[in-house]
Design a protein around this motif. Sequence first.
Motif, short mmCIF file in Angstrom:
data_model
loop_
_atom_site.label_atom_id
_atom_site.label_comp_id
_atom_site.label_asym_id
_atom_site.label_seq_id
_atom_site.Cartn_x
_atom_site.Cartn_y
_atom_site.Cartn_z
N LEU A 1 -14.93 3.75 -6.74
CA LEU A 1 -14.13 2.56 -6.45
C LEU A 1 -12.64 2.89 -6.53
CD1 LEU A 1 -14.53 -0.51 -5.92
CD2 LEU A 1 -14.26 -0.85 -8.38
N THR A 2 -12.26 3.64 -7.54
CA THR A 2 -10.84 3.98 -7.71
C THR A 2 -10.69 5.23 -8.56
OG1 THR A 2 -8.71 3.22 -8.61
CG2 THR A 2 -10.67 2.40 -9.69
N ASP A 3 -9.53 5.88 -8.42
CA ASP A 3 -9.18 7.01 -9.28
C ASP A 3 -8.25 6.53 -10.39
OD1 ASP A 3 -7.04 6.45 -7.50
OD2 ASP A 3 -6.16 8.40 -7.93
N GLY B 1 1.02 0.34 -14.16
CA GLY B 1 2.04 0.46 -13.12
C GLY B 1 2.61 -0.88 -12.69
N ARG B 2 1.75 -1.87 -12.49
CA ARG B 2 2.22 -3.14 -11.93
C ARG B 2 3.12 -3.90 -12.90
NH1 ARG B 2 -3.70 -5.12 -10.73
NH2 ARG B 2 -3.84 -2.87 -10.54
N ALA B 3 3.04 -3.59 -14.20
CA ALA B 3 3.95 -4.21 -15.17
C ALA B 3 5.36 -3.66 -14.95
CB ALA B 3 3.48 -3.94 -16.59
N VAL C 1 -12.72 2.80 4.81
CA VAL C 1 -13.42 2.73 3.52
C VAL C 1 -12.90 3.89 2.69
CG1 VAL C 1 -15.66 3.11 2.41
CG2 VAL C 1 -15.47 1.56 4.36
N ARG C 2 -12.57 3.62 1.43
CA ARG C 2 -12.01 4.66 0.57
C ARG C 2 -13.03 5.13 -0.45
NH1 ARG C 2 -7.10 3.76 -3.78
NH2 ARG C 2 -8.78 2.80 -4.98
N LEU C 3 -13.25 6.44 -0.48
CA LEU C 3 -14.04 7.05 -1.55
C LEU C 3 -13.03 7.74 -2.46
CD1 LEU C 3 -16.78 8.88 0.61
CD2 LEU C 3 -16.89 6.57 -0.29
N MET D 1 5.66 4.56 -12.47
CA MET D 1 4.42 5.33 -12.49
C MET D 1 3.29 4.55 -13.14
SD MET D 1 3.47 9.00 -14.16
CE MET D 1 2.25 9.98 -13.29
N SER D 2 2.19 4.45 -12.41
CA SER D 2 0.94 4.05 -13.04
C SER D 2 0.35 5.33 -13.62
CB SER D 2 -0.01 3.46 -12.00
OG SER D 2 -1.31 3.40 -12.55
N ALA D 3 0.41 5.46 -14.95
CA ALA D 3 -0.06 6.70 -15.58
C ALA D 3 -1.58 6.84 -15.54
CB ALA D 3 0.45 6.76 -17.03
N LYS D 4 -2.25 5.81 -15.00
CA LYS D 4 -3.70 5.85 -14.88
C LYS D 4 -4.16 6.85 -13.81
CE LYS D 4 -5.53 1.64 -15.12
NZ LYS D 4 -5.75 0.19 -14.87
N LYS D 5 -3.19 7.37 -13.08
CA LYS D 5 -3.52 8.39 -12.07
C LYS D 5 -3.10 9.75 -12.63
CE LYS D 5 -3.37 4.45 -9.53
NZ LYS D 5 -2.99 3.15 -10.09
N ASP D 6 -1.95 10.27 -12.19
CA ASP D 6 -1.55 11.61 -12.63
C ASP D 6 -1.06 11.67 -14.08
OD1 ASP D 6 -2.40 12.87 -10.39
OD2 ASP D 6 -0.43 13.18 -9.49
N1 F0G Z 1 1.48 2.09 -6.97
C1 F0G Z 1 0.51 2.80 -6.37
C2 F0G Z 1 0.86 3.77 -5.29
C3 F0G Z 1 -0.83 2.64 -6.77
O1 F0G Z 1 -1.79 3.34 -6.17
C4 F0G Z 1 -1.15 1.71 -7.80
C5 F0G Z 1 -2.52 1.49 -8.22
C6 F0G Z 1 -0.08 1.00 -8.40
C7 F0G Z 1 1.22 1.22 -7.95
C8 F0G Z 1 -0.33 0.00 -9.48
O2 F0G Z 1 -0.66 0.61 -10.68
O3 F0G Z 1 -2.98 -0.22 -11.19
O4 F0G Z 1 -1.55 0.84 -12.95
O5 F0G Z 1 -1.01 -1.41 -12.10
N2 F0G Z 1 -3.52 1.85 -7.56
C9 F0G Z 1 -4.91 1.70 -7.93
C10 F0G Z 1 -5.81 2.17 -6.82
C11 F0G Z 1 -5.28 0.37 -8.48
O6 F0G Z 1 -7.04 1.94 -6.91
O7 F0G Z 1 -5.33 2.80 -5.86
P1 F0G Z 1 -1.61 -0.09 -11.77
#
Ligand code: F0G
Length: 460
Positions: free
Chosen positions: A52-54, A103-105, A407-409, A257-262
């Motif tokens: 669903l997501t990374d 990130g969105r905060a 569709v994203r994998l 930066m959404s640190a949930k990625k890199d």
């Molecule tokens: N910017 C980009 C480029 C993103 O891909 C995301 C999140 C956000 C901002 C927001 O960050 O989720 O920590 O609030 N992308 C996720 C995705 C949700 O599935 O691509 P967040």
Amino acid sequence: MEYIFKTLAEPFRIKMVEPIKGTTLAHRKEALHIAGNNPFLLDSKDVYIDLLTDSGTGAMSQKQWAGMIMADESYAGARSWLKLEQVVKDLTGMPYVLPTHQGRAAERILYGILGGPDKVFLSNTHFDTTRANIEYTGATALDLMPDDLTEQTLFIPFKGNMDLRKLEYQLANQANKQVAAVILTVTNNSSGGQPVSMENAKAVRVLCNRFGVMMVLDGCRIAENAYFIHHREEGYQHKSYRDIAHEMLSLADAFIMSAKKDGMVNMGGLLCMKDQELSLKCINQLIISEGFTTYGGLSGRDMEAMAIGLQEVFDEDYLHYRIRSTAYLGEKLKEMGVPVVWPIGGHAVYIDAARLFPNIPIDEYPGQVLVCELYKIGGIRCVEVGSMMFGKYDTNGQLIPAAQELVRLAIPRRVYTQSHIDFVLEAFDYILKMRDNTSGYQIVYEPPFLRHFTTRLKKL
Ligand code: F0G
């Protein structure tokens, strides 16, 4: 390590395992029915391979877990914060670093201050939360992708780039609105996880200087982007991934930066900038809504893990495995005849469902067909990025489709092995066999915005 073998072995051993349960076809059909044919509404226990997501779905390393035990949970001035702050300052070269819960905060704080009804934001592509946070302030968000980059089969090394001619035009021709910021998203998530070149980033900087506009880097996948620059852009072959990221960051005035990625963590975000006055405004908002400046919505252990993750992500073996393993899935799908967006991006493989299911009309959501069939066949969860997600209606209630039916994998970091990916490939064997014998979907419930999260659909 030199990469002379064809097999891409994971650069880690598995020390702790989380069981995932296989389910029966009957169970998955029932689960999908209960979820209104929207995999966002499935329980994760019913999912076998979750693509669903990374975002926030990666596995942490032994160093991160060990760091978390040693973390400092003090309200103010925690050791873990000081460590994170130093790592981020060293990487970004920016003196003001604010932690946020995701990130969105960071987007809400920065764009809340910069935005407003008379403002416009320009980006290669605004991610959906970025756009939502900007539009929420009454401002306008314009995407400025080069037209030929939507050509899905063409190998263009930096398909995530900003269209510089469009950018210059917009900067020079805003009659009634003021450009609040130019946002460069790297990699460009909404355009297939495609990278942005250093040359492009530098040219954006030059234009921002000329027009006196702020440049923001939305860099949640900046390490993945650096990998592509190292391997595809002239002059960068001898630079380390981290140095490349540092160079790109040095161009920007602010970094989100959404640190949930890199950042390689399950939760966390960052807002960094060079300007002190702006940072003071952001700090006010941070304290009101996120938390004090030395934790901003995060626990000490979150910050400790992020500090370590931001260093691990630039490891050569890790990044090679990361980008190559995503490409492995995409290249094999292409060989099988599945229409993929080419070249393969960093964090995900994108499939053109309209070409995969030519018999399904766009207003019956071919992307949703693929998403649902993959779940039914293999318990694989992924997401539609087409008219289900972005479609709008005209005044007669007719669907105005999205530009593409993708569709994203998305591949979580350090979670699945090559055999999981081979399993996904086998599921596509079935998809290719049944593609002429399936039907589309009709929406039976939808919320007023960001409809893909909670929409319910009926199979036709
Ligand atoms: N910017 C980009 C480029 C993103 O891909 C995301 C999140 C956000 C901002 C927001 O960050 O989720 O920590 O609030 N992308 C996720 C995705 C949700 O599935 O691509 P967040």
